[in-house]
Design a protein around this motif. Sequence first.
Motif, short mmCIF file in Angstrom:
data_model
loop_
_atom_site.label_atom_id
_atom_site.label_comp_id
_atom_site.label_asym_id
_atom_site.label_seq_id
_atom_site.Cartn_x
_atom_site.Cartn_y
_atom_site.Cartn_z
N GLU A 170 29.70 41.98 30.29
CA GLU A 170 30.67 42.56 29.36
C GLU A 170 31.26 43.86 29.90
OE1 GLU A 170 30.64 44.47 24.88
OE2 GLU A 170 29.36 42.73 25.29
N GLU A 171 30.39 44.72 30.43
CA GLU A 171 30.86 45.99 31.00
C GLU A 171 31.70 45.75 32.25
OE1 GLU A 171 30.14 49.55 29.91
OE2 GLU A 171 30.33 48.11 28.28
N PHE A 172 31.29 44.81 33.07
CA PHE A 172 32.02 44.49 34.29
C PHE A 172 33.44 44.02 33.95
CE2 PHE A 172 33.25 41.72 37.83
CZ PHE A 172 32.95 42.51 38.93
N ASP A 173 33.56 43.13 32.96
CA ASP A 173 34.86 42.61 32.57
C ASP A 173 35.72 43.66 31.85
OD1 ASP A 173 34.23 40.18 33.64
OD2 ASP A 173 33.59 39.28 31.74
N LYS A 174 35.09 44.68 31.33
CA LYS A 174 35.83 45.73 30.63
C LYS A 174 36.71 46.53 31.60
CE LYS A 174 33.59 48.23 27.64
NZ LYS A 174 32.66 49.27 27.10
N TYR A 175 36.23 46.69 32.83
CA TYR A 175 36.94 47.53 33.81
C TYR A 175 37.63 46.73 34.91
CZ TYR A 175 34.08 51.12 31.58
OH TYR A 175 33.50 51.94 30.65
N TYR A 176 36.98 45.69 35.33
CA TYR A 176 37.52 44.90 36.45
C TYR A 176 38.60 43.94 35.95
CZ TYR A 176 37.69 41.08 39.84
OH TYR A 176 38.11 40.10 40.71
N VAL A 177 39.72 43.89 36.69
CA VAL A 177 40.84 43.02 36.31
C VAL A 177 41.01 41.87 37.30
CG1 VAL A 177 43.33 42.88 35.91
CG2 VAL A 177 42.03 44.87 35.11
N GLY A 178 41.02 42.18 38.59
CA GLY A 178 41.23 41.11 39.58
C GLY A 178 41.35 41.66 40.99
N PHE A 179 41.68 40.79 41.92
CA PHE A 179 41.79 41.19 43.33
C PHE A 179 42.80 40.33 44.05
CE2 PHE A 179 38.82 37.68 43.52
CZ PHE A 179 39.19 37.02 44.69
N ASN A 180 43.25 40.83 45.21
CA ASN A 180 44.07 40.08 46.16
C ASN A 180 43.53 40.35 47.56
OD1 ASN A 180 46.52 38.61 45.01
ND2 ASN A 180 46.64 40.57 43.94
N ILE A 181 43.29 39.29 48.31
CA ILE A 181 42.80 39.41 49.68
C ILE A 181 43.71 38.58 50.59
CG2 ILE A 181 40.90 38.93 51.27
CD1 ILE A 181 39.00 39.24 48.88
N VAL A 182 44.23 39.21 51.64
CA VAL A 182 45.00 38.49 52.65
C VAL A 182 44.15 38.42 53.91
CG1 VAL A 182 47.08 38.49 54.10
CG2 VAL A 182 47.22 39.22 51.70
N TYR A 183 44.03 37.21 54.45
CA TYR A 183 43.24 37.04 55.67
C TYR A 183 43.94 36.08 56.62
CZ TYR A 183 41.56 32.57 53.72
OH TYR A 183 41.47 31.29 53.21
N GLU A 184 43.51 36.11 57.89
CA GLU A 184 44.10 35.25 58.91
C GLU A 184 43.01 34.47 59.65
OE1 GLU A 184 46.36 37.66 61.56
OE2 GLU A 184 47.96 38.08 60.10
N ASP A 185 43.43 33.32 60.21
CA ASP A 185 42.52 32.60 61.10
C ASP A 185 42.73 33.11 62.53
OD1 ASP A 185 44.84 31.42 62.13
OD2 ASP A 185 44.62 29.59 60.95
#
Length: 206
Positions: A170-185
């Motif tokens: 519950e606490e984690f979801d209260k503050y955390y919204v999301g992420f974006n990660i760009v990576y390459e092979d």
Amino acid sequence: MEPNNTKSIEEENNNSHPKQSTWDGDKMMSMAAIFISVLSMFAVAYQSYLVREENEMMRIQQSASVLPYLKHAYSEANSRFTFNIMNKGLGPAFIKEVQFKAIDPESKDSLFFNNSDFLASFMVQKSAFLKDIPNTTYTFIANNLVSQNEKISLFSYKYDNQNQKLMIREEFDKYYVGFNIVYEDVYGTAWRLSSNSNAPIKLKKN
């Protein structure tokens, strides 16, 4: 005198025909040479096209043989609530961009972090509950590498009972919204993994 003049005219007319035939022959040879040159040019261009297509097919086959596939998932094993990033594909994933998004419940401001540690520190500072929970974090930033079959635990909180586990989530979801990660092979093909998608999305080259 007249017969001699007639003969001269006839001789001149007869001598003019070979010259005309020679000129026509040269013209035909020139046209044939031009036609052959044009055909050769098209043949070279088509051969170059086939070579490019073959190279592209080889590149695609090689890329498919080393295709990293990042995934994200929560786990609750061994009395720990953990947020993981894992590479379930073939070959390493070279991390190029990292962005985590959080929200401050008090000000309602959106916050962005390029380091998973910074997000973890922010949540611990804001949450009185999380301050007392044993936790471990991983410094996940750009220029990291996620090897094949590797699993990285970005955030891990230890709980003693079911109620505590629910409170952590519950606490984690209260503050955390999301992420974006760009990576390459290894061939430089770029992919984007985000919290809004279940699978990486291939990015088009500029």
